[in-house]
Write an enzyme that holds these catalytic residues in place. Sequence first.
Site, PDB file in Angstrom:
ATOM      1  N   HIS A   1      21.843 -20.619 -25.661  1.00  0.00           N
ATOM      2  CA  HIS A   1      21.996 -20.705 -24.197  1.00  0.00           C
ATOM      3  C   HIS A   1      20.928 -21.675 -23.672  1.00  0.00           C
ATOM      4  O   HIS A   1      20.930 -22.835 -24.050  1.00  0.00           O
ATOM      5  CB  HIS A   1      21.901 -19.280 -23.648  1.00  0.00           C
TER       6      HIS A   1
ATOM      7  N   HIS B   1      31.053 -25.630 -26.055  1.00  0.00           N
ATOM      8  CA  HIS B   1      30.911 -24.759 -24.891  1.00  0.00           C
ATOM      9  C   HIS B   1      32.028 -23.729 -24.901  1.00  0.00           C
ATOM     10  O   HIS B   1      33.148 -24.040 -25.310  1.00  0.00           O
ATOM     11  CB  HIS B   1      30.972 -25.581 -23.584  1.00  0.00           C
TER      12      HIS B   1
ATOM     13  N   ASP C   1      23.128 -29.682 -22.057  1.00  0.00           N
ATOM     14  CA  ASP C   1      21.811 -29.712 -22.695  1.00  0.00           C
ATOM     15  C   ASP C   1      21.624 -30.862 -23.680  1.00  0.00           C
ATOM     16  O   ASP C   1      20.528 -31.054 -24.198  1.00  0.00           O
ATOM     17  CB  ASP C   1      21.549 -28.387 -23.430  1.00  0.00           C
TER      18      ASP C   1
HETATM   19  N1  CMC Z   1      28.104 -27.422 -33.980  1.00  0.00           N
HETATM   20  C1  CMC Z   1      28.970 -27.240 -35.009  1.00  0.00           C
HETATM   21  N2  CMC Z   1      30.013 -26.397 -34.962  1.00  0.00           N
HETATM   22  C2  CMC Z   1      30.197 -25.719 -33.831  1.00  0.00           C
HETATM   23  C3  CMC Z   1      29.365 -25.860 -32.718  1.00  0.00           C
HETATM   24  C4  CMC Z   1      28.287 -26.752 -32.821  1.00  0.00           C
HETATM   25  N3  CMC Z   1      27.450 -26.935 -31.795  1.00  0.00           N
HETATM   26  N4  CMC Z   1      29.786 -25.055 -31.717  1.00  0.00           N
HETATM   27  C5  CMC Z   1      30.876 -24.421 -32.184  1.00  0.00           C
HETATM   28  N5  CMC Z   1      31.126 -24.830 -33.470  1.00  0.00           N
HETATM   29  C6  CMC Z   1      32.255 -24.430 -34.305  1.00  0.00           C
HETATM   30  C7  CMC Z   1      32.041 -23.037 -34.870  1.00  0.00           C
HETATM   31  O1  CMC Z   1      31.387 -23.077 -36.118  1.00  0.00           O
HETATM   32  C8  CMC Z   1      33.468 -22.551 -34.978  1.00  0.00           C
HETATM   33  O2  CMC Z   1      34.058 -23.161 -36.093  1.00  0.00           O
HETATM   34  P1  CMC Z   1      35.092 -22.338 -37.027  1.00  0.00           P
HETATM   35  O3  CMC Z   1      36.260 -22.066 -36.119  1.00  0.00           O
HETATM   36  O4  CMC Z   1      35.377 -23.247 -38.159  1.00  0.00           O
HETATM   37  O5  CMC Z   1      34.358 -21.078 -37.432  1.00  0.00           O
HETATM   38  C9  CMC Z   1      34.145 -23.149 -33.744  1.00  0.00           C
HETATM   39  O6  CMC Z   1      33.392 -24.344 -33.467  1.00  0.00           O
HETATM   40  C10 CMC Z   1      34.126 -22.241 -32.512  1.00  0.00           C
HETATM   41  O7  CMC Z   1      32.769 -21.857 -32.265  1.00  0.00           O
HETATM   42  P2  CMC Z   1      32.328 -20.512 -31.572  1.00  0.00           P
HETATM   43  O8  CMC Z   1      30.932 -20.204 -31.972  1.00  0.00           O
HETATM   44  O9  CMC Z   1      33.371 -19.454 -31.807  1.00  0.00           O
HETATM   45  O10 CMC Z   1      32.395 -20.924 -30.051  1.00  0.00           O
HETATM   46  P3  CMC Z   1      31.748 -20.123 -28.853  1.00  0.00           P
HETATM   47  O11 CMC Z   1      32.565 -20.398 -27.649  1.00  0.00           O
HETATM   48  O12 CMC Z   1      31.530 -18.703 -29.232  1.00  0.00           O
HETATM   49  O13 CMC Z   1      30.296 -20.803 -28.708  1.00  0.00           O
HETATM   50  C11 CMC Z   1      28.470 -22.128 -28.023  1.00  0.00           C
HETATM   51  C12 CMC Z   1      29.899 -21.654 -27.698  1.00  0.00           C
HETATM   52  C13 CMC Z   1      27.935 -22.964 -26.853  1.00  0.00           C
HETATM   53  C14 CMC Z   1      27.549 -20.918 -28.215  1.00  0.00           C
HETATM   54  C15 CMC Z   1      28.509 -22.979 -29.322  1.00  0.00           C
HETATM   55  O14 CMC Z   1      29.329 -24.106 -29.129  1.00  0.00           O
HETATM   56  C16 CMC Z   1      27.116 -23.394 -29.795  1.00  0.00           C
HETATM   57  O15 CMC Z   1      26.451 -22.627 -30.506  1.00  0.00           O
HETATM   58  N6  CMC Z   1      26.646 -24.628 -29.423  1.00  0.00           N
HETATM   59  C17 CMC Z   1      25.320 -25.064 -29.783  1.00  0.00           C
HETATM   60  C18 CMC Z   1      24.282 -24.473 -28.841  1.00  0.00           C
HETATM   61  C19 CMC Z   1      24.348 -25.086 -27.463  1.00  0.00           C
HETATM   62  O16 CMC Z   1      24.360 -26.296 -27.315  1.00  0.00           O
HETATM   63  N7  CMC Z   1      24.331 -24.233 -26.424  1.00  0.00           N
HETATM   64  C20 CMC Z   1      24.319 -24.673 -25.021  1.00  0.00           C
HETATM   65  C21 CMC Z   1      25.572 -24.325 -24.320  1.00  0.00           C
HETATM   66  S1  CMC Z   1      25.766 -25.134 -22.724  1.00  0.00           S
HETATM   67  C22 CMC Z   1      24.474 -24.588 -21.711  1.00  0.00           C
HETATM   68  C23 CMC Z   1      24.256 -23.131 -21.735  1.00  0.00           C
HETATM   69  O17 CMC Z   1      25.163 -22.330 -21.487  1.00  0.00           O
HETATM   70  O18 CMC Z   1      23.117 -22.712 -21.943  1.00  0.00           O
END
Ligand code: CMC
Length: 397
Positions: free
Chosen positions: A236, A275, A331
């Site tokens: 986050h 996201h 971010d």
């Molecule tokens: N890098 C590589 N793979 C990713 C990433 C990433 N940043 N984000 C998601 N994936 C993949 C994940 O491994 C999964 O793949 P598979 O279907 O093969 O298992 C797929 O994409 C779906 O991911 P998820 O974790 O189920 O998606 P989510 O909606 O639960 O997570 C998130 C959203 C923001 C937590 C995630 O994209 C993430 O961890 N991003 C990196 C951290 C980040 O930049 N966070 C800031 C978010 S924006 C500002 C805020 O809210 O604070």
Amino acid sequence: ENLMVYDPGYMQTVCCTSRISYIDGDKGILEYRGYPIEELAEKSSFLEVAFLLINGELPTKMQFEKWEHKILHHTYLHTDISRMMKNFHYDAHPMGVLVSTMSAMSTFQPEQNPALLPGMDPYKDTLLMNKQIYRIMGRIITVAAYAYRNRIGRPFNEPAQGLNYIENFLYMMDRLNEGNYKSHPKLVRALDVLFILHAEHELNCSTAAMRHLASSEVDVYTCIAGAAAALYGRKHGGANEAVLRMLEEIGSVSNIPSFLEKVKAGKGRLMGFGHRVYKNYDPRAIIVRKIADDVFSVCGKEPLIDIAMELERIALTDKYFIDRKLYPNVDFYTGVIYKSMGFPTDMFPVLFTIPRVAGWLAHWKEFHADPENKIVRPRQNYIGKRTRDYVPVDKRQ
Ligand code: CMC
């Protein structure tokens, strides 16, 4: 009939009605109270946006003057709070300091603690609620700056008269100042716009935490501490710090392909990408990218920007990221901007927290005004053992 749905991560769960912000994740739309984020970023200021979020409408000139005056009037901390802040270890993470200090603040404002107000409903008292809003909006910049000052072992700078909200924060940090403690107008504006972009984002993890805590009717300072604690995590608000550490680890453009191979193999994530709601692009990321050039024109180009841009270029053409609809989020570029402005890396999540306080307070107010509000109490699917006989300790294997 059991209508309960198993929904880890609340991917499909709608738990409230709200009028604060609107997101269309497929079209990349974000609006605060109906105003497009692009227009607010261009024409408004953070304090005006905070008023809009918390009170529902843009302020008149007179309303804004009162709002700004009240907030700046409440930037001073109680001496005992400042003294407490000096007792953190010299290398304490500023987010840990901020979370603890906001929580400690609840003990200094007993008059808004419902537990101590038998027979009274503090959430029907607009004046009392507004007072907490001024105090929190004012003090958060001071707490943030002091968390940093403590970290570098320097005395705290009291808030100054005659400076606006952003200038005061920078003055208390004592960074980026150009004589007479007036910060460079381009940097003040850059931070102002970044604060607008971070002010609110409907039910993200920390705002959901804010509403969750508010539902127990615990005091608002404890709610803010809890929301800030949720923001601290690297998935986050901690993501901006994690992005910068990632870019430093990659080190050069030539290392990008091997880094991305590791990410695709499931060894770590590309921080600043992806996201929960935006599956097309994050409209905030586009504005942030433009701010970078303004900041570089004053502070000089931050070399890590080359790695960030090449990383984005390659990732956006890679099947792994295309298939999963992963785009740069707000971010991705902020860390590079903050670094260029001279902020230490562990202050980045703090720079996200200050503006998000406005969104949290808007939700706190909305929650308590909602006649349908309820204590948040989801159900679980129990999959553990059932009805067993107790075994005395000397008989346990
Ligand atoms: N890098 C590589 N793979 C990713 C990433 C990433 N940043 N984000 C998601 N994936 C993949 C994940 O491994 C999964 O793949 P598979 O279907 O093969 O298992 C797929 O994409 C779906 O991911 P998820 O974790 O189920 O998606 P989510 O909606 O639960 O997570 C998130 C959203 C923001 C937590 C995630 O994209 C993430 O961890 N991003 C990196 C951290 C980040 O930049 N966070 C800031 C978010 S924006 C500002 C805020 O809210 O604070």
